[in-house]
Design a protein around this motif. Structure first.
Motif, PDB file in Angstrom:
ATOM      1  N   ASP A  72     -57.243   3.646  36.604  1.00 12.06           N
ATOM      2  CA  ASP A  72     -58.140   4.770  36.870  1.00 12.06           C
ATOM      3  C   ASP A  72     -59.105   4.974  35.704  1.00 12.06           C
ATOM      4  N   ARG A  91     -61.111   5.742  41.158  1.00 14.09           N
ATOM      5  CA  ARG A  91     -60.113   4.784  41.606  1.00 14.09           C
ATOM      6  C   ARG A  91     -60.782   3.898  42.645  1.00 14.09           C
ATOM      7  N   SER A  92     -61.110   2.654  42.252  1.00 19.40           N
ATOM      8  CA  SER A  92     -61.950   1.789  43.072  1.00 19.40           C
ATOM      9  C   SER A  92     -63.243   2.564  43.332  1.00 19.40           C
ATOM     10  N   GLY A  94     -63.118   5.302  45.114  1.00 20.96           N
ATOM     11  CA  GLY A  94     -62.608   6.617  45.452  1.00 20.96           C
ATOM     12  C   GLY A  94     -62.582   7.535  44.238  1.00 20.96           C
ATOM     13  N   LEU A 105     -56.987  13.197  46.256  1.00 22.37           N
ATOM     14  CA  LEU A 105     -57.143  11.756  46.134  1.00 22.37           C
ATOM     15  C   LEU A 105     -57.945  11.303  47.348  1.00 22.37           C
ATOM     16  N   GLU A 107     -60.039   8.377  49.255  1.00 18.16           N
ATOM     17  CA  GLU A 107     -60.097   6.923  49.315  1.00 18.16           C
ATOM     18  C   GLU A 107     -60.944   6.493  50.516  1.00 18.16           C
ATOM     19  N   ARG A 110     -60.032   3.417  52.627  1.00 15.78           N
ATOM     20  CA  ARG A 110     -58.881   3.596  53.513  1.00 15.78           C
ATOM     21  C   ARG A 110     -59.158   4.642  54.586  1.00 15.78           C
TER      22      ARG A 110
END
Length: 337
Positions: A72, A91-92, A94, A105, A107, A110
């Motif tokens: 992260d 996060r990536s 996200g 969180l 994403e 996803r």
């Protein structure tokens, strides 16, 4: 429907609701009705009966906050509005947002997000963490949520957008136009989309926060107001309560006919052509957030869409003076209506 085997998913028997977000289906799945209620109240005008698999799932639950992982990337740390100290991590593509009693969180790859609140803080699902999640949901659908008001023209099904920083009079200006024959889509939150036919927009449903001063300037608002004002001298009024005296529009995307940058002045209300670079700078300052690691992907996409909006749309400065009754006439003159 979620299953108990999915990481972070609500248990079976969760409270469910689904919403049409500009032609895409968003599902809220919550462990309790109290977790669902704040965001559902905000999104209620967009609620639909589910007829297919949702395009994005937003999970609302109690429990431990998602942990920070080795990969992260820190984005920011510090106070977030009035909600306490927060940390943000990439996060990536996200985002992980961690605060004192709420975390998110998100994403997009996803097509899901998880918002975790402490027991007793369920209202946080519709505070900054929930709104940031909603911004990224909208972005995942190829759209952008921006701080602006939108109204349809009196004689055709196209929108004018009003932009101004909070406290500059955007809501008063929007309501003055609504009282003069323009159709109110939203006074504060607009979703932009770019397609083959050009830039279009639709209004995200929100209660209109009406200040005492606005009520005094626009007496037609009186039947929609109650006797109680909050500490800031405001009342939150649902759009439907204004429908007796103004046209409240549906959520269909409409072409954008013009962009008005609202400022305050001491003299009579006037409209002038606005340099596009100045308009873009003001829109970006209010709508695009950076961090210590630079501009995030969804923020860069928002910047690009704002740039296309400004380059493809007539842009004006609407300098509003004390004569708010003249706002509609000046806008009509600018658009040759």
């Amino acid at each position: 429907m979620s299953t108990a085997s999915e990481p972070g998913a609500p248990a079976l028997g969760a409270f469910l609701a689904q919403y049409d977000i500009g032609g895409h289906l968003l599902a809220l799945e919550a462990q309790t009705a109290a977790l669902l209620q704040p965001l559902d109240l905000f999104l209620a005008p967009l609620r639909v009966e589910p007829d297919r698999t949702p395009d994005f799932r937003l999970l609302l639950r109690h429990g431990p906050h998602p942990a920070v992982q080795a990969g992260d990337v820190p984005l920011f740390a510090g106070p977030l509005l009035t909600e306490g100290e927060f940390e943000g991590f990439r996060r990536s593509e996200g985002l992980l947002l961690r605060g004192p009693d709420v975390s998110a969180l998100i994403e997009p790859a996803r097509r899901r997000a998880v918002i975790v609140t402490a027991p007793g803080a369920e209202f946080r699902t519709a505070s900054s963490a929930g709104l940031i999640a909603l911004e990224m949901v909208v972005d995942a659908f190829g759209q952008a949520l921006v701080h602006a008001a939108g109204l349809t023209l009196p004689d055709r099904d196209a929108l004018v957008l009003l932009h101004a920083p909070s406290g500059t009079g955007k809501t008063t200006t929007a309501l003055a136009l609504a009282g003069a024959g323009f159709g109110l889509c939203a006074d504060d939150a607009i979703v932009l989309r770019d397609g083959e036919a050009g830039i279009s927009a639709w209004g995200l449903p929100r209660f209109v926060k009406i200040h005492r001063r606005t009520a005094a300037l626009l007496p037609w608002l009186a039947p929609a107001l109650g006797p109680v004002w909050d500490a800031g001298g405001e009342q939150a009024v649902p759009l439907a309560a204004l429908s007796r005296h103004a046209r409240i529009e549906d959520r269909r995307p409409r072409a954008v006919a013009a962009l008005f940058m609202v400022t305050r002045g001491e003299g009579p209300t006037q409209v002038h052509a606005q340099p596009r670079v100045d308009a873009l700078a003001a829109l970006a300052a209010d709508n695009v957030r950076g961090g210590i690691a630079g501009l995030e992907a969804h923020q860069a996409r928002r910047w690009a869409l704002l740039a296309r909006l400004v380059s493809a749309t007539p842009v004006f400065e609407l300098r509003v003076g004390p004569d708010v009754g003249e706002i509609a006439a000046r806008v009509r003159e600018a658009l040759a209506l």
